[in-house]
Motif scaffolding. Structure first.
Motif, PDB file in Angstrom:
ATOM      1  N   LEU A   1      -0.011  13.622   6.891  1.00  0.00           N
ATOM      2  CA  LEU A   1       0.935  12.311   6.459  1.00  0.00           C
ATOM      3  C   LEU A   1      -0.237  11.313   5.757  1.00  0.00           C
ATOM      4  O   LEU A   1      -0.149  10.630   4.952  1.00  0.00           O
ATOM      5  CB  LEU A   1       1.514  11.503   7.503  1.00  0.00           C
ATOM      6  CG  LEU A   1       2.746  10.773   7.063  1.00  0.00           C
ATOM      7  CD1 LEU A   1       3.717  11.405   6.377  1.00  0.00           C
ATOM      8  CD2 LEU A   1       3.298  10.271   8.586  1.00  0.00           C
ATOM      9  N   GLY A   2      -1.299  11.161   6.587  1.00  0.00           N
ATOM     10  CA  GLY A   2      -2.509  10.653   6.124  1.00  0.00           C
ATOM     11  C   GLY A   2      -2.907  10.889   4.799  1.00  0.00           C
ATOM     12  O   GLY A   2      -2.834   9.788   3.694  1.00  0.00           O
TER      13      GLY A   2
ATOM     14  N   ILE B   1      -0.345   9.932   2.127  1.00  0.00           N
ATOM     15  CA  ILE B   1      -0.403   8.568   1.853  1.00  0.00           C
ATOM     16  C   ILE B   1      -1.407   7.962   0.979  1.00  0.00           C
ATOM     17  O   ILE B   1      -1.254   7.244   0.158  1.00  0.00           O
ATOM     18  CB  ILE B   1      -0.216   7.559   3.319  1.00  0.00           C
ATOM     19  CG1 ILE B   1       1.032   8.054   4.098  1.00  0.00           C
ATOM     20  CG2 ILE B   1      -0.626   6.041   2.907  1.00  0.00           C
ATOM     21  CD1 ILE B   1       1.051   7.391   5.348  1.00  0.00           C
ATOM     22  N   LYS B   2      -2.704   8.638   1.382  1.00  0.00           N
ATOM     23  CA  LYS B   2      -3.925   8.086   0.634  1.00  0.00           C
ATOM     24  C   LYS B   2      -3.703   8.458  -0.855  1.00  0.00           C
ATOM     25  O   LYS B   2      -4.009   7.384  -1.627  1.00  0.00           O
ATOM     26  CB  LYS B   2      -5.159   8.665   1.208  1.00  0.00           C
ATOM     27  CG  LYS B   2      -5.421   8.095   2.591  1.00  0.00           C
ATOM     28  CD  LYS B   2      -6.703   9.025   3.184  1.00  0.00           C
ATOM     29  CE  LYS B   2      -6.972   8.641   4.609  1.00  0.00           C
ATOM     30  NZ  LYS B   2      -7.836   9.402   5.188  1.00  0.00           N
TER      31      LYS B   2
ATOM     32  N   ARG C   1      -0.932   6.249  -2.610  1.00  0.00           N
ATOM     33  CA  ARG C   1      -1.371   5.027  -2.783  1.00  0.00           C
ATOM     34  C   ARG C   1      -2.260   5.089  -3.876  1.00  0.00           C
ATOM     35  O   ARG C   1      -2.479   3.948  -4.513  1.00  0.00           O
ATOM     36  CB  ARG C   1      -2.023   4.555  -1.485  1.00  0.00           C
ATOM     37  CG  ARG C   1      -1.008   4.346  -0.135  1.00  0.00           C
ATOM     38  CD  ARG C   1       0.122   3.428  -0.395  1.00  0.00           C
ATOM     39  NE  ARG C   1       0.020   2.185  -0.195  1.00  0.00           N
ATOM     40  CZ  ARG C   1       0.977   1.188   0.179  1.00  0.00           C
ATOM     41  NH1 ARG C   1       2.095   1.619   0.198  1.00  0.00           N
ATOM     42  NH2 ARG C   1       0.656   0.035  -0.086  1.00  0.00           N
TER      43      ARG C   1
ATOM     44  N   PHE D   1       6.099   9.394  -2.732  1.00  0.00           N
ATOM     45  CA  PHE D   1       5.841  10.005  -1.569  1.00  0.00           C
ATOM     46  C   PHE D   1       7.116  10.941  -1.149  1.00  0.00           C
ATOM     47  O   PHE D   1       6.963  11.812  -0.825  1.00  0.00           O
ATOM     48  CB  PHE D   1       5.752   8.867  -0.371  1.00  0.00           C
ATOM     49  CG  PHE D   1       5.741   9.324   1.115  1.00  0.00           C
ATOM     50  CD1 PHE D   1       4.753   9.692   1.614  1.00  0.00           C
ATOM     51  CD2 PHE D   1       6.889   9.397   1.806  1.00  0.00           C
ATOM     52  CE1 PHE D   1       4.560  10.131   2.971  1.00  0.00           C
ATOM     53  CE2 PHE D   1       6.873   9.920   2.875  1.00  0.00           C
ATOM     54  CZ  PHE D   1       5.714  10.266   3.675  1.00  0.00           C
TER      55      PHE D   1
ATOM     56  N   PHE E   1      -2.717  -1.400   3.828  1.00  0.00           N
ATOM     57  CA  PHE E   1      -3.965  -1.138   4.699  1.00  0.00           C
ATOM     58  C   PHE E   1      -4.547  -2.065   5.360  1.00  0.00           C
ATOM     59  O   PHE E   1      -4.642  -3.338   4.996  1.00  0.00           O
ATOM     60  CB  PHE E   1      -4.928  -0.477   3.532  1.00  0.00           C
ATOM     61  CG  PHE E   1      -4.550   0.809   2.702  1.00  0.00           C
ATOM     62  CD1 PHE E   1      -4.194   1.867   3.427  1.00  0.00           C
ATOM     63  CD2 PHE E   1      -4.328   0.638   1.227  1.00  0.00           C
ATOM     64  CE1 PHE E   1      -3.708   3.154   2.851  1.00  0.00           C
ATOM     65  CE2 PHE E   1      -3.960   1.629   0.728  1.00  0.00           C
ATOM     66  CZ  PHE E   1      -3.730   2.798   1.361  1.00  0.00           C
TER      67      PHE E   1
ATOM     68  N   ASN F   1     -10.149   1.581  -1.704  1.00  0.00           N
ATOM     69  CA  ASN F   1      -8.800   2.146  -2.483  1.00  0.00           C
ATOM     70  C   ASN F   1      -8.669   1.643  -3.693  1.00  0.00           C
ATOM     71  O   ASN F   1      -8.226   2.136  -4.759  1.00  0.00           O
ATOM     72  CB  ASN F   1      -7.543   1.848  -1.492  1.00  0.00           C
ATOM     73  CG  ASN F   1      -6.486   2.797  -1.687  1.00  0.00           C
ATOM     74  OD1 ASN F   1      -6.582   3.813  -2.070  1.00  0.00           O
ATOM     75  ND2 ASN F   1      -5.193   2.261  -2.309  1.00  0.00           N
TER      76      ASN F   1
ATOM     77  N   LEU G   1     -11.044  11.936  -4.033  1.00  0.00           N
ATOM     78  CA  LEU G   1     -10.011  11.992  -2.893  1.00  0.00           C
ATOM     79  C   LEU G   1     -10.318  13.347  -2.071  1.00  0.00           C
ATOM     80  O   LEU G   1     -10.118  13.177  -0.637  1.00  0.00           O
ATOM     81  CB  LEU G   1      -8.799  11.812  -3.250  1.00  0.00           C
ATOM     82  CG  LEU G   1      -8.244  10.601  -3.822  1.00  0.00           C
ATOM     83  CD1 LEU G   1      -6.681  10.371  -4.380  1.00  0.00           C
ATOM     84  CD2 LEU G   1      -7.908   9.389  -2.776  1.00  0.00           C
TER      85      LEU G   1
END
Lengths: 163, 213
Positions: free
Chosen positions: A14-15, A18-19, A22, A35, A97, A106, A121
């Motif tokens: 999930l992390g 999301i990163k 985003r 997502f 965040f 970010n 990333l």
């Protein structure tokens, strides 16, 4: 999508999902679209996963593909509907965040080109040069140099606040 | 104090979890996705039927078979295609604002209805196709040469209106068999084109039922 599938195949990543999402979106609405599409693609392509690479690599590749495809589509829409500015960032969007440094980083990553964003990333997720090259589809030879260049650019954007 | 980007990325990632779409939304998304893929695939197949009908008409025009046959088949397949398009449109009008589960159940019912109707139609469609193919074969080039060879081998061959009776019997038997086994053939056809999608649809409905209980 069953809860079991979500828990076993999506939740552990999930992390990074999301990163990445985003890093390619500027509004909560876009983020939700990206997502959900990523989760959908993961579910849909689960049967095609051939276990030659790690599941996490598969997830990264899929997430990046979805984000890059959506970004391209959005860009096309912008040229069609001239008056709508899709690059505006929602005021509250980055406040999701909770760490100020992370938010700054970010935002800086978002200023990079689409490909550089993807590379940094993956680098930040501690992927090896070989894996980055495999996911992005570049030769692993110049990944290291490129990463150094991207980091220097990030440093410049962040104006020395982060080294 | 300066921090490295690597450390920030690894240690300071904290995200407001309320902003992550929940799995219920994903369920809705998945339902819409399967619904769209299925209707798209059905439309594509129906369009192929229309293209086939047009191709058939062109083929008959250039063959020695009666043109009226081509026109009738063209009209027949197009009517079938229009009927299917109409049914697909009905399926698309299913209220998507209802819960995913409700509209998937309605969609499945609509789909089963369409499959059932086509299954009944095909009791006639397959034998008609067989008859048409036989007529085309009969009128196709080289018929006279084949007849000559047949006469040489079977001089006492019985003919009805100039057509060998065994040929007529074979066509008749095949047509009856196609009619009898039409349901099985159609099921095979449906499986060939839609098995994965139907399985996915059933899987989602099953999962939703499990989640409900």
């Amino acid at each position: 999508m069953s809860k079991d599938f979500y828990k076993s195949y999506i939740y552990p990543h999930l992390g990074i999902i999301i990163k990445i999402c985003r890093a390619y979106t500027n509004t909560q609405e876009d983020f939700e679209d990206y997502f959900q599409e990523v989760c959908l693609q993961i579910w849909r392509s689960k049967a095609n996963f051939n276990e030659q690479s790690a599941w996490s690599t598969w997830v990264y590749r899929l997430t990046l593909n979805v984000c890059l495809t959506f970004t391209r589509k959005k860009k096309r829409n912008v040229t069609v509907i001239d008056n709508i500015e899709h690059n505006e960032i929602d005021d509250d969007y980055e406040s999701a965040f909770t760490s100020e440094s992370f938010r700054m980083l970010n935002e800086a990553i978002k200023k990079l080109s689409k490909l550089d964003r993807a590379i940094i990333l993956l680098y930040l997720e501690e992927k090896s040069y070989k894996e980055i090259a495999e996911i992005i589809g570049l030769s692993s030879g110049n990944i290291g140099t490129r990463i150094n260049r991207i980091k220097n650019r990030l440093k410049k954007i962040l104006n020395g606040k982060i080294y | 104090m300066e921090k490295s980007i690597e450390n920030i990325w690894r240690q300071e990632f904290k995200f407001n979890k309320e902003l992550i779409p929940d799995s219920h939304d994903l369920q809705n998304q998945k339902s819409k996705d399967i619904f769209d893929r299925m209707t798209r695939s059905m439309k594509k197949n129906t369009a192929m039927l229309m293209i086939f009908a047009l191709g058939f008409l062109v083929f008959v025009y250039f063959s020695e078979a009666p043109l009226v046959l081509g026109i009738l088949i063209f009209l027949f397949f197009n009517s079938l295609a229009l009927f299917n398009f109409n049914q697909i449109e009905k399926a698309e009008k299913i209220n998507k604002t209802a819960t995913s589960y409700e509209y998937l159940i309605k969609f499945r019912n609509q789909l089963n209805k369409l499959i059932g109707l086509n299954m009944r139609f095909n009791r006639f469609v397959y034998p008609i196709c067989m008859l048409v193919a036989s007529i085309i074969l009969w009128f196709s080039y080289g018929r006279e040469a084949i007849m000559e060879k047949l006469f040489l081998k079977f001089p006492d061959m019985v003919l009805i209106n100039g057509i060998p009776v065994y040929f007529l019997i074979a066509v008749l038997i095949l047509s009856v068999l196609l009619s009898v086994f039409s349901a099985k053939i159609y099921k095979w056809e449906v499986n060939l084109f839609f098995k994965n999608l139907i399985d996915e649809l059933e899987e989602i409905i099953q999962q939703m039922e499990e989640l409900k209980n």
